[in-house]
Design an enzyme around this catalytic site. Structure first.
Site, short mmCIF file in Angstrom:
data_model
loop_
_atom_site.label_atom_id
_atom_site.label_comp_id
_atom_site.label_asym_id
_atom_site.label_seq_id
_atom_site.Cartn_x
_atom_site.Cartn_y
_atom_site.Cartn_z
N ALA A 166 -6.44 -4.77 -1.48
CA ALA A 166 -6.94 -4.18 -0.25
C ALA A 166 -8.27 -4.84 0.07
O ALA A 166 -8.95 -5.37 -0.82
CB ALA A 166 -7.14 -2.68 -0.44
N GLY B 10 -3.58 -4.20 -4.30
CA GLY B 10 -2.55 -4.16 -3.26
C GLY B 10 -1.71 -5.43 -3.24
O GLY B 10 -0.55 -5.41 -2.81
N GLU C 12 0.84 -4.87 -5.70
CA GLU C 12 1.76 -3.86 -5.14
C GLU C 12 2.68 -4.49 -4.10
O GLU C 12 3.86 -4.14 -4.01
CB GLU C 12 0.96 -2.70 -4.54
CG GLU C 12 0.29 -1.87 -5.63
CD GLU C 12 -0.71 -0.86 -5.10
OE1 GLU C 12 -1.61 -1.28 -4.34
OE2 GLU C 12 -0.59 0.33 -5.42
N GLU D 17 -8.10 -1.74 -9.63
CA GLU D 17 -8.71 -0.66 -8.84
C GLU D 17 -9.67 0.20 -9.66
O GLU D 17 -10.66 0.71 -9.15
CB GLU D 17 -7.62 0.25 -8.24
CG GLU D 17 -6.83 -0.39 -7.11
CD GLU D 17 -5.59 -1.14 -7.58
OE1 GLU D 17 -5.51 -1.48 -8.78
OE2 GLU D 17 -4.71 -1.38 -6.74
#
Ligand code: DAK
Length: 268
Positions: free
Chosen positions: A76, A119, A122, A142
């Site tokens: 992210a 992310g 992911e 994270e």
């Protein structure tokens, strides 16, 4: 915002590059090199839009997603995330974009070189097949930011690599290599970095020649295994198998085998 020629794929994007359809395959390149392809809202929204178009376009049979030689995606966009308070997180449009990406019904193949973190890792787990260059590194860092994975990382990771490695990645924030990722089932093949995209395209082009209804059913039924019991998964498999008996492509596939010729699948 489609162009006049009606090819919905041809459109200017800010954060991604989108190829024309070639041999049934569209290639999407994450393209924010200055920010290590950080997945800001704009990028996720463009990605979800293109996948929707690919879903709607019968000429697209598979999609390849890739980054550059140094980074797939570093997660992210931390600078964007910093601006969000709890209500901002609650109303975050990225949640919807991720859901749209997860619902893409056609095969999605990822070619990963360099970092696939947070992310980015992911997003890798949203792909159906993952080819990694041997310089790839995967991680869920994270925890170092005081947060946890937010795009399915905890759930998909544990289902993909098992408990111990999922815990190791999420709790320690350590990265793993492409070879480790392959050993743990996060990626299916490791190549030299220069070949990962070509190998992903090769697979996507091959899938593009297969009967599309069967391909779509296979993806749906396989993904169901993530979230259901063996019994209901087997029941879904049986229903999909039965449904395929009603397709022309199934008759064509069987006839071609009997007649010792190549099948000509029409998607019907
Ligand atoms: N965000 C923004 N910018 C980033 C970035 C990121 N994730 N990663 C790298 N960059 C930027 C750096 O700021 C730097 O830009 P300048 O400062 O030069 O302008 C440039 O990219 C190069 O980075 P470095 O100088 O740090 O490069 P190095 O080679 O030294 O290190 C690195 C590469 C990838 C190891 C390092 O950049 C790094 O640790 N990056 C952060 C990785 C990370 O922590 N990722 C997890 C982010 S959290 C959600 C869904 C999902 C998520 C959250 C919510 N919802 C649906 C609600 C996911 C969260 C995350 O992914």
């Amino acid at each position: 915002q489609n162009t006049d020629d009606g090819n919905s794929m041809q459109h200017e994007y800010q954060d991604i590059l989108v190829s024309e359809v070639a041999d049934g395959v569209v290639t999407i390149t994450l393209n924010r090199p200055e920010a290590y392809n950080a997945l800001r809202t704009q990028l996720l929204s463009e990605l979800a839009d293109v996948l929707q178009q690919c879903s709607d376009d019968d000429s697209v049979r598979a999609v390849v997603v890739t980054g550059n030689e140094k980074v797939f995606a570093a997660g992210a966009d931390i600078k964007e995330m910093a601006a969000l308070d709890a209500v901002g997180v609650l109303n975050d449009p990225r949640v919807m974009h991720w859901r749209r990406i997860a619902q893409f019904p056609k095969p999605l193949v990822a070619a990963v070189n360099g970092f696939a973190l947070g992310g980015g890792c992911e997003l890798v787990m949203h792909a159906d097949i993952v080819i990694a260059g041997d310089n790839a590194q995967f991680g869920q860092p994270e925890i170092n930011l005081g947060i946890i994975p937010g795009a399915g990382g905890t759930q998909r990771l544990i289902r993909t690599v098992g408990k111990s490695m999922a815990m190791q990645l999420v709790l320690s924030g350590e990265f793993i290599s492409a070879a480790q990722a392959r050993d743990f089932g996060l990626v299916s093949e490791v190549t030299i970095p220069e070949r990962s995209l070509e190998r992903a395209l090769e697979l996507a082009r091959k899938i593009a020649t297969k009967p599309p209804i069967a391909v779509r059913q296979a993806k749906e039924v396989l993904l169901k295994a993530y979230e259901t019991t063996l019994d209901s998964g087997l029941s879904l498999e049986r229903k999909a198998f039965t449904l395929l008996a009603a397709t022309e492509d199934r008759n064509e596939g069987i006839a071609a085998f009997m007649e010792k010729r190549k099948p000509n699948f029409t998607g019907k």
